[in-house]
Design an enzyme around this catalytic site. Structure first.
Site, mmCIF file in Angstrom:
data_model
loop_
_atom_site.group_PDB
_atom_site.id
_atom_site.type_symbol
_atom_site.label_atom_id
_atom_site.label_comp_id
_atom_site.label_asym_id
_atom_site.label_seq_id
_atom_site.Cartn_x
_atom_site.Cartn_y
_atom_site.Cartn_z
ATOM 1 N N CYS A 62 0.848 -1.186 0.000
ATOM 2 C CA CYS A 62 0.000 0.000 0.000
ATOM 3 C C CYS A 62 0.892 1.247 0.000
ATOM 4 O O CYS A 62 2.125 1.158 0.045
ATOM 5 C CB CYS A 62 -0.907 0.004 1.229
ATOM 6 N N HIS A 92 5.412 -5.451 8.764
ATOM 7 C CA HIS A 92 5.277 -6.832 9.217
ATOM 8 C C HIS A 92 5.471 -7.805 8.055
ATOM 9 O O HIS A 92 4.530 -8.453 7.597
ATOM 10 C CB HIS A 92 3.924 -7.036 9.897
ATOM 11 N N CYS A 157 3.009 5.984 8.510
ATOM 12 C CA CYS A 157 2.010 6.038 7.444
ATOM 13 C C CYS A 157 1.118 7.269 7.633
ATOM 14 O O CYS A 157 0.632 7.527 8.748
ATOM 15 C CB CYS A 157 1.161 4.772 7.464
ATOM 16 N N HIS A 185 -0.131 -4.272 19.548
ATOM 17 C CA HIS A 185 0.336 -3.876 18.217
ATOM 18 C C HIS A 185 0.978 -2.488 18.296
ATOM 19 O O HIS A 185 0.471 -1.586 18.957
ATOM 20 C CB HIS A 185 -0.849 -3.856 17.253
ATOM 21 N N GLU A 187 1.115 -0.012 16.267
ATOM 22 C CA GLU A 187 0.279 1.115 15.855
ATOM 23 C C GLU A 187 -0.717 1.495 16.931
ATOM 24 O O GLU A 187 -0.926 2.683 17.216
ATOM 25 C CB GLU A 187 -0.457 0.784 14.555
ATOM 26 N N THR A 253 -5.470 0.974 11.872
ATOM 27 C CA THR A 253 -5.880 1.042 10.472
ATOM 28 C C THR A 253 -5.929 -0.298 9.770
ATOM 29 O O THR A 253 -6.517 -0.406 8.687
ATOM 30 C CB THR A 253 -4.952 1.976 9.681
ATOM 31 N N ASN A 322 -3.286 -6.847 9.073
ATOM 32 C CA ASN A 322 -4.158 -6.751 7.894
ATOM 33 C C ASN A 322 -4.205 -8.077 7.142
ATOM 34 O O ASN A 322 -5.239 -8.450 6.593
ATOM 35 C CB ASN A 322 -3.726 -5.597 6.986
#
Length: 417
Positions: A62, A92, A157, A185, A187, A253, A322
């Site tokens: 992405c 990751h 990001c 995590h 994030e 996200t 994700n």
């Protein structure tokens, strides 16, 4: 030697040439040229004869990941005589992180925050790269106190930063921030750190925890349940008597977008029940914080579920949130194998794969149907290079004598008259 890989109208990234794909990357670029508005979610069908691959419309790198890769490799090239560190895994993906390590980058900590390199050993002349997940305000302060400039190689990001800005605004408006994410995590830890600066904040993992929280908000459950259940996941001094008067939901996200929206809708309905027509003063609409790339990959996976196939192979890092959600979706219809590289496909009879729920590797035999033609769903997480999918296609193809060359098949499919 670097090449331009991403043809995004937002920005073009220069990333290492060996990430260039002659199969899946070419398909991806071709589909983008045909459908720039992303209206067509149907998979691409690569028929090699005895085996056919159904490739997701959206998969792989992405914007945030390509940005992080470009900055990280630039840091190495621009500082050949300096120590170059990453706070933790840049993304990751084991293959990408291993390559960075081979080139000399050292990791300061692991993804759970366990320290490998003590802060005391760093100097102001060292280079420290902030990973795509971002980092906490506390870590930023440590680095600044050492004298390290962190903005030059900050790969956070922009969509993660968007969540932080939304959390700040929620706090300024007097809302408590409910974060849908995985507490350990990177994030989520970073988002919690940033939101805590301006607002009472709490982290919930899923809908079941949202329901527990909802019953505390409505008074159906004693507040003590909140303090026990969410210990370590709320800001100091959190007061359930007043801090749930106004709320807003943001997310890690990479979570399942439909689940985040369902959680937000659940809390919205609670506020409607408590405040009727005045609920808008107590609930903030935050759907604009959902990551477009996560949405695209998940929407493309839903389209894959409408296909007929024998099995699904999902490629990505085992600790990739994700990717695990894509696996979760595929498992709802197909026998699904979560792998991080083609090397885990041991033979036509045996595959090594990951059970993300139990966090364990499995060995499965008789995974590949013996009688053709075989149809295989293939997709990957946002931190997986397209070249790894190419390797998977070639590895599986080798088990089917007489298969066509995938490079030639894709070249024919993407040929523009």
């Amino acid at each position: 030697m670097f090449i331009q890989l991403n043809k995004s109208t937002i920005k073009q990234f220069n990333i290492p040439a060996y990430y260039k794909s002659s199969i899946t990357g070419k398909i991806k670029d071709f589909r983008k040229s045909l459908d720039p508005r992303k209206k067509d979610l149907q998979p691409s069908e690569i028929n090699l004869g005895p085996v056919t691959f159904l490739i997701a419309r959206h998969f792989g790198f992405c914007y945030g990941v390509e940005n992080a890769i470009e900055i990280s490799y630039n840091a190495l090239e621009e500082n050949p005589d300096k120590n170059v560190y990453l706070l933790s895994q840049m993304i990751h993906n084991q293959e990408v992180n291993r390559d960075l390590e081979d080139r000399g980058i050292r990791f300061i900590m692991d993804t759970d925050g366990t320290q490998f390199i003590p802060w005391e050993s760093l100097t102001k002349d060292d280079i420290v790269i902030v990973p795509a997940f971002g980092t906490t305000l506390e870590t930023e302060k440590i680095l600044r106190d050492i004298g390290i400039e962190i903005q030059q190689y900050n790969t956070t990001c922009p969509f993660v930063e968007k969540v932080w800005k939304r959390s700040l605004k929620l706090g300024e408006e007097g809302h408590t921030v409910i974060i849908h994410g995985k507490f350990r995590h990177e994030e989520t830890r970073a988002t919690f750190s940033h939101s805590s600066k301006s607002a009472p904040s709490v982290i919930i993992r899923d809908m079941s925890e949202a329901i527990i929280l909802g019953k505390v908000i409505t008074g159906e459950t004693d507040p003590s349940v909140f303090y026990e259940k969410f210990a370590g996941r709320f800001t100091p001094g959190f007061d359930t008597a007043k801090d749930f008067d106004r709320i807003g939901v943001v997310n890690q996200t990479t979570m399942l977008a439909t689940e985040t929206q369902a959680i937000a809708d659940y809390f919205k309905n609670i506020m409607i029940g408590l405040y009727n027509d005045d609920y808008k003063d107590h609930f903030a609409d935050t759907r604009d914080t959902l990551c477009y790339a996560t949405n695209d990959n998940q929407d493309a996976t839903y389209a894959l579920l409408e296909s007929e196939a024998d099995l699904a192979v999902v490629v990505g890092g085992y600790n990739s949130s994700n990717t695990s959600h894509i696996v979760e979706l595929c498992e709802s219809k197909f026998p699904t194998y979560f792998i991080n590289a083609a090397s885990e496909i041991k033979s036509a009879d045996e595959i090594q794969h990951f059970n993300y729920k139990k966090k364990e590797k499995l060995q499965t035999r008789n995974w590949l149907p013996k009688n053709g033609p075989v149809r295989i769903i293939l997709t990957s997480g946002a931190s997986c290079p397209d070249t790894i999918l190419d390797d998977v296609i070639n590895r599986i193809k080798s088990f089917f004598p007489g298969s066509k060359d995938p490079v030639e098949v894709v070249a024919a499919l993407t040929e523009v008259e």
